[in-house]
Enzyme design. Structure first.
Site, PDB file in Angstrom:
ATOM      1  N   ASP A  45       0.801  -0.996   0.178  1.00  0.00           N
ATOM      2  CA  ASP A  45      -0.037   0.050  -0.178  1.00  0.00           C
ATOM      3  C   ASP A  45       0.617   1.215   0.026  1.00  0.00           C
ATOM      4  O   ASP A  45       0.239   2.282   0.492  1.00  0.00           O
ATOM      5  CB  ASP A  45      -0.832  -0.039   1.201  1.00  0.00           C
ATOM      6  CG  ASP A  45      -0.126  -0.229   2.364  1.00  0.00           C
ATOM      7  OD1 ASP A  45      -0.410   0.603   3.511  1.00  0.00           O
ATOM      8  OD2 ASP A  45       0.943  -0.722   2.618  1.00  0.00           O
ATOM      9  N   ARG A  52      11.044   3.867  -3.909  1.00  0.00           N
ATOM     10  CA  ARG A  52      11.262   2.571  -4.263  1.00  0.00           C
ATOM     11  C   ARG A  52      11.887   2.302  -5.684  1.00  0.00           C
ATOM     12  O   ARG A  52      12.842   1.849  -6.045  1.00  0.00           O
ATOM     13  CB  ARG A  52      10.092   1.466  -4.121  1.00  0.00           C
ATOM     14  CG  ARG A  52       9.624   1.701  -2.731  1.00  0.00           C
ATOM     15  CD  ARG A  52      10.031   0.519  -1.687  1.00  0.00           C
ATOM     16  NE  ARG A  52       9.322   0.341  -0.567  1.00  0.00           N
ATOM     17  CZ  ARG A  52       9.554   1.398   0.357  1.00  0.00           C
ATOM     18  NH1 ARG A  52      10.511   2.326   0.333  1.00  0.00           N
ATOM     19  NH2 ARG A  52       8.839   1.344   1.575  1.00  0.00           N
ATOM     20  N   LYS A  71      -6.345  -0.250   6.930  1.00  0.00           N
ATOM     21  CA  LYS A  71      -5.082  -0.177   7.736  1.00  0.00           C
ATOM     22  C   LYS A  71      -4.744   1.134   7.644  1.00  0.00           C
ATOM     23  O   LYS A  71      -5.282   2.086   6.993  1.00  0.00           O
ATOM     24  CB  LYS A  71      -3.654  -0.903   6.955  1.00  0.00           C
ATOM     25  CG  LYS A  71      -2.689  -0.623   7.473  1.00  0.00           C
ATOM     26  CD  LYS A  71      -2.034   0.651   6.586  1.00  0.00           C
ATOM     27  CE  LYS A  71      -0.420   1.105   7.106  1.00  0.00           C
ATOM     28  NZ  LYS A  71       0.358   0.342   6.136  1.00  0.00           N
ATOM     29  N   GLU A 120      -2.639  -0.455  13.892  1.00  0.00           N
ATOM     30  CA  GLU A 120      -1.056  -0.450  13.688  1.00  0.00           C
ATOM     31  C   GLU A 120      -0.471   0.883  14.438  1.00  0.00           C
ATOM     32  O   GLU A 120      -0.070   1.884  14.062  1.00  0.00           O
ATOM     33  CB  GLU A 120      -0.779  -0.324  12.219  1.00  0.00           C
ATOM     34  CG  GLU A 120       0.872  -0.346  12.149  1.00  0.00           C
ATOM     35  CD  GLU A 120       1.327  -0.030  10.589  1.00  0.00           C
ATOM     36  OE1 GLU A 120       0.414  -0.251   9.657  1.00  0.00           O
ATOM     37  OE2 GLU A 120       2.560   0.109  10.293  1.00  0.00           O
ATOM     38  N   GLU A 148       2.773   1.707  15.410  1.00  0.00           N
ATOM     39  CA  GLU A 148       4.317   1.556  15.104  1.00  0.00           C
ATOM     40  C   GLU A 148       5.262   2.470  16.029  1.00  0.00           C
ATOM     41  O   GLU A 148       4.965   3.716  15.908  1.00  0.00           O
ATOM     42  CB  GLU A 148       4.818   1.766  13.697  1.00  0.00           C
ATOM     43  CG  GLU A 148       6.063   1.652  13.563  1.00  0.00           C
ATOM     44  CD  GLU A 148       6.508   1.351  12.017  1.00  0.00           C
ATOM     45  OE1 GLU A 148       5.816   1.750  11.213  1.00  0.00           O
ATOM     46  OE2 GLU A 148       8.031   1.429  11.814  1.00  0.00           O
ATOM     47  N   LYS A 206      -1.345  -4.741  14.372  1.00  0.00           N
ATOM     48  CA  LYS A 206       0.098  -4.735  13.558  1.00  0.00           C
ATOM     49  C   LYS A 206       0.957  -3.923  14.395  1.00  0.00           C
ATOM     50  O   LYS A 206       1.083  -2.969  14.134  1.00  0.00           O
ATOM     51  CB  LYS A 206      -0.260  -4.262  11.957  1.00  0.00           C
ATOM     52  CG  LYS A 206       0.995  -3.862  11.315  1.00  0.00           C
ATOM     53  CD  LYS A 206       0.524  -3.602   9.749  1.00  0.00           C
ATOM     54  CE  LYS A 206       2.129  -3.230   9.001  1.00  0.00           C
ATOM     55  NZ  LYS A 206       1.901  -3.279   7.463  1.00  0.00           N
ATOM     56  N   SER A 232       7.732  -4.905   9.605  1.00  0.00           N
ATOM     57  CA  SER A 232       9.009  -5.305   9.381  1.00  0.00           C
ATOM     58  C   SER A 232       9.823  -3.890   9.917  1.00  0.00           C
ATOM     59  O   SER A 232      11.049  -4.392  10.323  1.00  0.00           O
ATOM     60  CB  SER A 232       9.340  -5.799   8.446  1.00  0.00           C
ATOM     61  OG  SER A 232       9.012  -4.972   7.279  1.00  0.00           O
ATOM     62  N   GLY A 233       9.340  -2.947   9.808  1.00  0.00           N
ATOM     63  CA  GLY A 233      10.006  -1.692  10.162  1.00  0.00           C
ATOM     64  C   GLY A 233      11.458  -1.792   9.377  1.00  0.00           C
ATOM     65  O   GLY A 233      11.282  -1.917   8.227  1.00  0.00           O
ATOM     66  N   GLY A 234      12.630  -1.559  10.089  1.00  0.00           N
ATOM     67  CA  GLY A 234      13.675  -1.165   9.016  1.00  0.00           C
ATOM     68  C   GLY A 234      14.522  -2.622   8.797  1.00  0.00           C
ATOM     69  O   GLY A 234      15.544  -2.733   8.426  1.00  0.00           O
ATOM     70  N   SER A 286       2.756  -8.783   8.272  1.00  0.00           N
ATOM     71  CA  SER A 286       2.117  -7.892   7.377  1.00  0.00           C
ATOM     72  C   SER A 286       3.289  -7.052   6.830  1.00  0.00           C
ATOM     73  O   SER A 286       3.834  -5.844   7.397  1.00  0.00           O
ATOM     74  CB  SER A 286       1.187  -7.028   7.961  1.00  0.00           C
ATOM     75  OG  SER A 286       0.985  -6.058   7.157  1.00  0.00           O
ATOM     76  N   ARG A 342       8.556  -3.967   3.051  1.00  0.00           N
ATOM     77  CA  ARG A 342       9.832  -3.791   2.385  1.00  0.00           C
ATOM     78  C   ARG A 342      10.360  -5.381   2.475  1.00  0.00           C
ATOM     79  O   ARG A 342      10.979  -5.768   1.689  1.00  0.00           O
ATOM     80  CB  ARG A 342      10.619  -2.796   2.991  1.00  0.00           C
ATOM     81  CG  ARG A 342      10.355  -1.258   2.687  1.00  0.00           C
ATOM     82  CD  ARG A 342      11.096  -0.512   3.819  1.00  0.00           C
ATOM     83  NE  ARG A 342      10.384  -0.161   4.848  1.00  0.00           N
ATOM     84  CZ  ARG A 342      10.797   0.605   5.764  1.00  0.00           C
ATOM     85  NH1 ARG A 342      12.191   1.027   5.824  1.00  0.00           N
ATOM     86  NH2 ARG A 342      10.102   0.441   7.035  1.00  0.00           N
ATOM     87  N   TYR A 350       6.636   7.390   5.633  1.00  0.00           N
ATOM     88  CA  TYR A 350       5.525   6.476   4.451  1.00  0.00           C
ATOM     89  C   TYR A 350       5.464   7.131   3.155  1.00  0.00           C
ATOM     90  O   TYR A 350       5.047   8.233   3.251  1.00  0.00           O
ATOM     91  CB  TYR A 350       4.369   6.171   5.099  1.00  0.00           C
ATOM     92  CG  TYR A 350       4.329   4.638   5.224  1.00  0.00           C
ATOM     93  CD1 TYR A 350       5.127   3.909   6.064  1.00  0.00           C
ATOM     94  CD2 TYR A 350       3.252   3.938   4.737  1.00  0.00           C
ATOM     95  CE1 TYR A 350       5.165   2.471   6.292  1.00  0.00           C
ATOM     96  CE2 TYR A 350       2.927   2.564   5.010  1.00  0.00           C
ATOM     97  CZ  TYR A 350       3.975   1.827   5.765  1.00  0.00           C
ATOM     98  OH  TYR A 350       3.923   0.544   5.803  1.00  0.00           O
TER      99      TYR A 350
END
Lengths: 358, 357
Positions: free
Chosen positions: A30, A39, A142, A183, A185, A225, A266-268, A295, A298, A358
């Protein structure tokens, strides 16, 4: 019940439980137009709609990959896109037994008077947007709240704002038939140790579940998440078993059993790290009344992107890399990952970007 | 950790886990002097120390019943009493692997400006008292918070006061080696339906666990003593299966898996009702990350008391009756209770409007 129930209640519970199916997890595809641009530029690909569409087609049409997935989170543009042969992505996913999801937040804004802490926007007209997305085939949503660790962070204000923002978003989603992924984070940036991360994670999650209760959200129709509990990015690393133990302990102390599944961000972390940590959690012999899955954005796409490099001739190679990570993570949800996934170029590369936006 | 980990952490975790052993539960024998007086007068027995001692000796020397108990909550007086052979009650219990616990609250006081809602007192010198109790052999404590259901109750004030009070009590206990039983009792009084009770129970428990987190309580070293989710006392009854479903759903939505055991209070339920409801919960096929057991006072002692009637010659028979209830509830923690076998005494409701301990 203290929670709100409506005509979607049964469906919400069913879909949330399905997403938590052992052996499956979520592909977070997303990325907003701006973010996917980063990316694509990292592999020297132009950020135009056709390239964005090609990338997603590469992923969603990888033979065998959808079996490892229970859901894919989409950006709004992608929800309405099709394959080159004209089949809506939403249909591709549904036929593959994968629930389409939709990112509904509108990014973060700073909280005045704090040290760079943020809250997330996107509540205006959210109900109508959710109804529209449901019509388009989405079945879960999300919303990313972001907190950070520092000397005086996260502040009580940041925790409260983000927890109650998540709860309001969750209630609105459920009113409109979408399972909300919650989520909160906590960024990995910093030199703090893993105990500090654990303490903050427990505090934040406790606030989230109090807020969800206040807002009458039906927990059986939600997913969580969270970040894994790890040392800060500038602190010495620890083994997956340690990460697993402290992460699961934090969740045992805060996440009610009514929540069917927890799907980690997964973060970094590198692709391999994220998989090894998830695997260690599922091997842990302790009380886990929710399934533990992934979820990943990257951490599922990094080596795939590199292998593709935007060239049609590389699609086969890229798909092989993608399938490899999907299978590895599928095994990790069962605690059976042997760590022998053919490491694509970049699978061990840290994906940490300081102050990640993001 | 966000939880306080002091020198007693491992012991607290071990004790809490032991109390939550499947097949065992708690006898709540912590009636204050005033309250036990009411019990004794109902069987025409004088409220003097020797009678209070005799009753507790009857219970604690029920050798065949003790294997079904993991703990007994005591009132302060009893903690320091002895059996007639001179052996301290605490030792009698310890020798039978029953952990002595201690009631540490000092009753409720009204919250001004509310409609009869209360908060619980007992903080003064609580730490020092806990230390003394630990020295005397106690290894867990109990503190009863009380809430009620009404058109505007429980109020936000009442929920916050009682939740924060329980959390403060809990952390003080843990600092001093006692496993805190967290008891937020929502009274059954009223004509509300079971859905209302469920809704209130979930809101109260969510507030309690937020407060426990705020005050850094180590959940692995605590136990929860909640009410079962039932219709109000003036409402039509429902089956044990319905009570089980609503109760377990409420707990799954609010009680973190780190809590090792949940030990229900019986409220005004009859002995048999309480056992049947507990049994139904343990038969429910849904994931329960904590054990579900009992911490019963009246629902373990009612028929025992009647049978004893204060007479020495009735002690053995009374102990038999006590054994039946203990064994029945033990089976209920395993979902194996098959009911009955006690001649009707056990089905008498123990409900008292506006019940005060």
């Amino acid at each position: 019940m203290s929670c709100f129930t409506n005509k979607y209640a049964g469906e919400l519970v069913k879909n949330a439980a399905y997403i938590g199916t052992p052996g499956k997890g979520i592909l977070a595809a997303d990325e907003s137009t701006g973010t996917i641009g980063k990316r694509l530029s990292s592999i020297n690909v132009e950020n135009i709609e056709e390239n964005r569409r090609s990338l997603r087609e590469l992923l969603f049409c990888t033979p065998g990959a959808l079996e490892c997935l229970s859901g894919v989170i989409l950006f709004e543009e992608t929800l309405y896109q099709k394959t080159a042969s004209g089949k809506p992505f939403v249909d591709v996913l549904k036929e593959g037994g994968v629930l389409p999801g939709i990112k509904v937040d509108k990014g973060t804004v700073e909280l005045r008077g704090t040290n760079g802490e943020t809250t997330t926007q996107g509540l205006d007209g959210l109900g109508q947007r959710c109804a529209k997305y449901y019509e388009a085939g989405a079945r879960f949503a999300k919303w990313r709240a972001v907190l950070k660790i520092g000397l005086t962070e996260p502040s009580e204000l940041a925790i409260h704002e983000n927890a109650y923002g998540l709860a309001r978003y969750a209630a609105i989603c459920q009113e409109n038939g979408l399972v909300p992924i919650v989520e909160p984070e906590i960024l990995v940036d910093g030199s703090h140790d893993i105990e500090k991360c654990a303490a903050v994670t427990e505090r934040v999650l406790a606030a989230c579940y109090k807020a969800l209760n206040d807002h009458h959200v039906m927990l059986e129709g939600t997913l969580l998440k969270p970040n894994m509990v790890t040392p800060g990015s500038d602190a010495p690393k620890v083994a997956p078993e340690v990460i697993a133990e402290l992460t699961v302990r934090a969740l045992q102390r805060t996440v009610p059993a009514a929540v069917p599944a927890i799907v980690f961000l997964s973060g970094g972390q590198s692709e391999e790290q994220a998989t090894l940590n998830l695997n260690a959690m599922n091997k842990l012999k302790t009380k886990k009344p929710w399934s533990l899955s992934f979820s990943f954005g990257r951490a599922l796409q990094q080596s795939t992107l590199k292998a593709w490099a935007g060239k049609t001739g590389n699609v086969g190679k890229a798909r092989a890399a993608f399938l490899c990570r999907c299978k590895a993570n599928s095994e990790a949800t069962l605690g059976t990952y042997q760590g022998n996934a053919t490491l694509g170029e970049g699978a061990s590369e840290s994906l940490h970007v300081k102050d990640y936006k993001y | 950790m966000s939880a306080f980990v002091g020198k007693y952490a491992d012991e607290l975790i071990k004790t809490a886990r032991y109390i939550a052993t499947p097949g065992k539960g708690i006898l709540a024998a912590d009636e204050s002097t005033g309250t036990i007086g009411k019990r004794l007068s109902s069987i025409n027995v004088e409220n003097i120390e020797s009678n209070r001692q005799a009753l507790r000796e009857l219970l604690f020397k029920s050798g065949k019943a003790l294997p079904y108990l993991s703990g007994v909550i005591l009132f302060e007086e009893t903690l320091y009493q002895k059996a007639s052979d001179g052996k301290p009650f605490v030792e009698v219990l310890q020798e039978n692997n029953v952990i002595p616990g201690i009631k540490v609250d000092k009753g409720v006081v009204e919250l001004a400006g509310t409609n009869g809602e209360t908060t619980t007192q007992g903080f003064d010198s609580l730490g020092a008292r806990c230390q003394q109790y630990y020295k005397a052999g106690a290894r867990f404590a109990k503190w009863r918070a009380v809430l009620k259901i009404g058109p505007t109750e429980p109020s936000e004030l009442s929920i916050q006061q009682n939740a924060q009070g329980l959390a403060r009590y809990a952390i003080i206990c843990q600092e001093n080696g006692l496993v805190p039983i967290v008891e937020p009792e929502i009274l059954t009084d009223g004509d509300h339906d079971i859905k209302k009770c469920a809704s209130v129970t979930e809101a109260v428990l969510a507030a309690v666990y937020k407060a426990l987190n705020d005050q850094h309580v180590l959940l692995e070293g605590t136990l929860l003593k909640p009410n079962m989710v039932t219709p109000g006392s003036d409402s039509p009854k429902v089956t044990p299966e319905v009570i089980a479903e609503y109760t377990v759903t409420a707990l799954r939505r609010t009680v973190p898996p780190a809590v090792p055991g949940i030990v229900f209070l019986s409220g005004g339920q009859s002995e048999e009702e309480a056992t049947l409801n507990l049994n139904a919960m343990n038969k429910l096929e849904v994931l329960k990350p904590w054990t579900l057991s009992f911490s019963f006072g009246r629902a373990l002692q009612k028929s025992t008391l009647k049978t004893w009637a204060g007479k020495k010659e009735n002690v053995e028979k009374a102990q038999e009756v006590f054994l039946v209830r203990c064994r029945g509830n033990s089976e209920a923690t395993l979902g194996k209770y098959t009911g009955g076998g006690d001649g009707g005494l056990a089905s008498e409701s123990l409900f008292e409007k506006g019940y005060k301990y």
